[in-house]
Scaffold this motif. Structure first.
Motif, PDB file in Angstrom:
ATOM      1  N   SER A   2       0.827  -1.196   0.000  1.00 24.97           N
ATOM      2  CA  SER A   2       0.000   0.000   0.000  1.00 24.97           C
ATOM      3  C   SER A   2       0.856   1.237   0.000  1.00 24.97           C
ATOM      4  CB  SER A   2      -0.901   0.011   1.244  1.00 24.97           C
ATOM      5  OG  SER A   2      -0.131   0.205   2.399  1.00 24.97           O
ATOM      6  N   GLY A   3       0.224   2.395  -0.417  1.00 23.75           N
ATOM      7  CA  GLY A   3       0.946   3.654  -0.422  1.00 23.75           C
ATOM      8  C   GLY A   3       1.405   4.025   0.972  1.00 23.75           C
ATOM      9  N   THR A   4       0.554   3.771   1.982  1.00 21.28           N
ATOM     10  CA  THR A   4       0.908   4.124   3.358  1.00 21.28           C
ATOM     11  C   THR A   4       2.144   3.369   3.810  1.00 21.28           C
ATOM     12  OG1 THR A   4      -1.405   4.547   3.888  1.00 21.28           O
ATOM     13  CG2 THR A   4       0.100   4.182   5.738  1.00 21.28           C
ATOM     14  N   ARG A   5       2.189   2.085   3.526  1.00 17.05           N
ATOM     15  CA  ARG A   5       3.357   1.295   3.936  1.00 17.05           C
ATOM     16  C   ARG A   5       4.604   1.785   3.226  1.00 17.05           C
ATOM     17  NH1 ARG A   5       2.274  -4.808   3.150  1.00 17.05           N
ATOM     18  NH2 ARG A   5       4.368  -4.896   4.030  1.00 17.05           N
ATOM     19  N   ARG A   6       4.467   2.144   1.945  1.00 13.60           N
ATOM     20  CA  ARG A   6       5.631   2.617   1.204  1.00 13.60           C
ATOM     21  C   ARG A   6       6.115   3.952   1.742  1.00 13.60           C
ATOM     22  NH1 ARG A   6       5.519   1.063  -5.192  1.00 13.60           N
ATOM     23  NH2 ARG A   6       5.612  -1.175  -4.893  1.00 13.60           N
ATOM     24  N   ARG A   7       5.190   4.804   2.179  1.00 10.98           N
ATOM     25  CA  ARG A   7       5.603   6.085   2.733  1.00 10.98           C
ATOM     26  C   ARG A   7       6.461   5.877   3.979  1.00 10.98           C
ATOM     27  NH1 ARG A   7       2.958  10.831   1.231  1.00 10.98           N
ATOM     28  NH2 ARG A   7       1.322  10.542  -0.307  1.00 10.98           N
ATOM     29  N   SER A   8       6.000   5.039   4.903  1.00 11.28           N
ATOM     30  CA  SER A   8       6.746   4.843   6.140  1.00 11.28           C
ATOM     31  C   SER A   8       8.041   4.083   5.876  1.00 11.28           C
ATOM     32  CB  SER A   8       5.884   4.079   7.160  1.00 11.28           C
ATOM     33  OG  SER A   8       5.517   2.810   6.654  1.00 11.28           O
ATOM     34  N   ALA A   9       8.012   3.152   4.912  1.00 11.98           N
ATOM     35  CA  ALA A   9       9.211   2.370   4.615  1.00 11.98           C
ATOM     36  C   ALA A   9      10.325   3.262   4.109  1.00 11.98           C
ATOM     37  CB  ALA A   9       8.886   1.285   3.594  1.00 11.98           C
ATOM     38  N   PHE A  10       9.998   4.276   3.321  1.00 12.22           N
ATOM     39  CA  PHE A  10      11.047   5.124   2.758  1.00 12.22           C
ATOM     40  C   PHE A  10      11.813   5.849   3.854  1.00 12.22           C
ATOM     41  CE2 PHE A  10      13.032   8.769   0.859  1.00 12.22           C
ATOM     42  CZ  PHE A  10      13.515   8.267  -0.338  1.00 12.22           C
ATOM     43  N   THR A  11      11.117   6.429   4.804  1.00 10.90           N
ATOM     44  CA  THR A  11      11.815   7.159   5.860  1.00 10.90           C
ATOM     45  C   THR A  11      12.559   6.213   6.798  1.00 10.90           C
ATOM     46  OG1 THR A  11       9.729   7.230   7.107  1.00 10.90           O
ATOM     47  CG2 THR A  11      10.309   9.176   5.830  1.00 10.90           C
ATOM     48  N   ARG A  12      12.066   4.999   6.981  1.00 11.69           N
ATOM     49  CA  ARG A  12      12.775   4.043   7.826  1.00 11.69           C
ATOM     50  C   ARG A  12      14.102   3.638   7.199  1.00 11.69           C
ATOM     51  NH1 ARG A  12       7.832   1.239   8.552  1.00 11.69           N
ATOM     52  NH2 ARG A  12       8.591  -0.404   7.182  1.00 11.69           N
ATOM     53  N   GLY A  13      14.176   3.680   5.867  1.00  9.22           N
ATOM     54  CA  GLY A  13      15.395   3.262   5.191  1.00  9.22           C
ATOM     55  C   GLY A  13      16.424   4.362   5.024  1.00  9.22           C
ATOM     56  N   LEU A  14      16.076   5.584   5.392  1.00 10.18           N
ATOM     57  CA  LEU A  14      17.023   6.689   5.232  1.00 10.18           C
ATOM     58  C   LEU A  14      18.161   6.605   6.240  1.00 10.18           C
ATOM     59  CD1 LEU A  14      14.802   9.857   4.609  1.00 10.18           C
ATOM     60  CD2 LEU A  14      16.512   8.889   3.067  1.00 10.18           C
ATOM     61  N   VAL A  15      19.334   7.013   5.792  1.00  9.50           N
ATOM     62  CA  VAL A  15      20.503   7.097   6.663  1.00  9.50           C
ATOM     63  C   VAL A  15      21.091   8.482   6.485  1.00  9.50           C
ATOM     64  CG1 VAL A  15      22.800   6.214   7.168  1.00  9.50           C
ATOM     65  CG2 VAL A  15      20.974   4.634   6.493  1.00  9.50           C
ATOM     66  N   ARG A  16      21.347   9.171   7.571  1.00  3.86           N
ATOM     67  CA  ARG A  16      21.902  10.520   7.492  1.00  3.86           C
ATOM     68  C   ARG A  16      23.420  10.456   7.571  1.00  3.86           C
ATOM     69  NH1 ARG A  16      20.147  15.795  11.161  1.00  3.86           N
ATOM     70  NH2 ARG A  16      21.935  17.105  10.588  1.00  3.86           N
ATOM     71  N   SER A  17      24.075  11.023   6.560  1.00  2.00           N
ATOM     72  CA  SER A  17      25.538  11.038   6.534  1.00  2.00           C
ATOM     73  C   SER A  17      26.080  11.915   7.652  1.00  2.00           C
ATOM     74  CB  SER A  17      26.045  11.601   5.197  1.00  2.00           C
ATOM     75  OG  SER A  17      25.635  10.794   4.130  1.00  2.00           O
ATOM     76  N   PRO A  18      27.221  11.512   8.240  1.00  2.00           N
ATOM     77  CA  PRO A  18      27.849  12.354   9.261  1.00  2.00           C
ATOM     78  C   PRO A  18      28.180  13.717   8.669  1.00  2.00           C
ATOM     79  CG  PRO A  18      28.847  10.173   9.214  1.00  2.00           C
ATOM     80  CD  PRO A  18      27.974  10.273   7.996  1.00  2.00           C
ATOM     81  N   SER A  19      27.771  14.773   9.329  1.00  2.00           N
ATOM     82  CA  SER A  19      28.021  16.119   8.816  1.00  2.00           C
ATOM     83  C   SER A  19      27.999  17.102   9.964  1.00  2.00           C
ATOM     84  CB  SER A  19      26.961  16.494   7.781  1.00  2.00           C
ATOM     85  OG  SER A  19      27.127  17.836   7.364  1.00  2.00           O
ATOM     86  N   GLU A  20      29.017  17.970   9.993  1.00  2.00           N
ATOM     87  CA  GLU A  20      29.076  18.975  11.046  1.00  2.00           C
ATOM     88  C   GLU A  20      28.213  20.188  10.721  1.00  2.00           C
ATOM     89  OE1 GLU A  20      33.142  19.980  11.657  1.00  2.00           O
ATOM     90  OE2 GLU A  20      33.709  17.981  12.373  1.00  2.00           O
ATOM     91  N   GLY A  21      27.849  20.331   9.461  1.00  2.00           N
ATOM     92  CA  GLY A  21      27.065  21.485   9.054  1.00  2.00           C
ATOM     93  C   GLY A  21      25.677  21.089   8.583  1.00  2.00           C
ATOM     94  N   THR A  22      25.288  21.626   7.442  1.00  2.00           N
ATOM     95  CA  THR A  22      23.959  21.375   6.883  1.00  2.00           C
ATOM     96  C   THR A  22      23.812  19.915   6.469  1.00  2.00           C
ATOM     97  OG1 THR A  22      23.942  23.636   6.023  1.00  2.00           O
ATOM     98  CG2 THR A  22      22.318  22.107   5.120  1.00  2.00           C
ATOM     99  N   PRO A  23      22.679  19.294   6.802  1.00  2.00           N
ATOM    100  CA  PRO A  23      22.457  17.899   6.396  1.00  2.00           C
ATOM    101  C   PRO A  23      22.579  17.739   4.887  1.00  2.00           C
ATOM    102  CG  PRO A  23      20.807  18.583   7.993  1.00  2.00           C
ATOM    103  CD  PRO A  23      21.569  19.817   7.612  1.00  2.00           C
ATOM    104  N   ARG A  24      23.127  16.616   4.464  1.00  2.00           N
ATOM    105  CA  ARG A  24      23.346  16.350   3.034  1.00  2.00           C
ATOM    106  C   ARG A  24      22.110  15.659   2.465  1.00  2.00           C
ATOM    107  NH1 ARG A  24      29.040  13.374   3.314  1.00  2.00           N
ATOM    108  NH2 ARG A  24      28.605  13.109   1.086  1.00  2.00           N
TER     109      ARG A  24
END
Length: 233
Positions: A2-24
């Protein structure tokens, strides 16, 4: 799914790169899409992505517009952004583009290759061998791309290599090697050995000929999932 499951799945799979300044934001969204964790058609919820990075929606929208220009993201009015989902004909055409660019770059690469380039080709081949031995499809997918890239990098044709990378990127969300039958994957890997031998022998015509055989087998392989509605429009 479903669209709802895909929406939540996308954010669960995100990884934020180490950064001292603005997020990449742009780099991390691109990485998430190219990883293949989110299949074509997956909705990208701007609000949730903005919360994840701790930014306003503006940099997220700007990043998505860049990715849209790269063919990785598409936008539908009143629906939003999603991972691009193309037709099978469009998908197959990208392999034709890759073969044409690769053949031209290979000829130049063989003429300019140095021992360090030989080492890079051998290393990528060994990584593919290890992935095959361990049955690791994802690792094989990554190593296969590294191998093909190593064969053309010595060309010094930066614009052509950039176009080649762009064409390859657009097929990445589908993770084609994970969808190809194991028997065909074995044949695809077998093609790489004579390609490596031709490169090391500085035989451009043999390299291009072996690559043509490989691409013919690739087309046969991707034909096996041509009707998959989870991948293609």
């Amino acid at each position: 799914m479903s669209g709802t499951r895909r929406r939540s799945a996308f954010t669960r799979g995100l990884v934020r790169s180490p950064s001292e300044g603005t997020p990449r934001v742009e780099d991390d969204l691109r990485r998430a899409i190219l990883s293949g964790d989110e299949p074509p058609g997956t909705l990208i919820p701007i609000e949730a992505v903005a919360r994840f990075f701790g930014v306003s929606q503006i940099p997220v929208r700007e990043a998505l517009k860049v990715l849209q220009g790269e063919g990785l993201v598409e936008h539908v009015p009143h629906v939003g952004y999603s991972v691009s989902k193309m037709s099978f004909a469009e998908f197959r055409e990208l392999y034709d583009v890759r073969q044409a660019l690769e053949a031209a770059a290979m000829r130049a690469a063989v003429a300019r290759a140095a021992p360090a380039h030989d080492d890079a080709v051998r290393s990528a081949y060994q990584e593919m061998d290890a992935a095959v031995a361990h049955g690791d499809v994802r690792a094989y997918h990554v190593a296969s791309r590294s191998f093909h890239r190593a064969l053309i990098t010595p060309s010094g044709m930066e614009r052509m290599v950039h176009m080649y990378d762009s064409a390859w990127n657009m097929t990445e969300p589908a993770q084609p090697m994970a969808r190809v039958p194991e028997t065909l994957r074995g044949g695809l890997h077998d093609d790489h050995l004579p390609m490596m031998a031709a490169f090391l022998a500085r035989d451009a015509e043999a390299l291009v000929a072996h690559a043509a055989t490989h691409y013919a087998r690739l087309r046969e392989a991707i034909d096996t999932f041509a009707g998959d509605p989870d991948v293609f429009r």
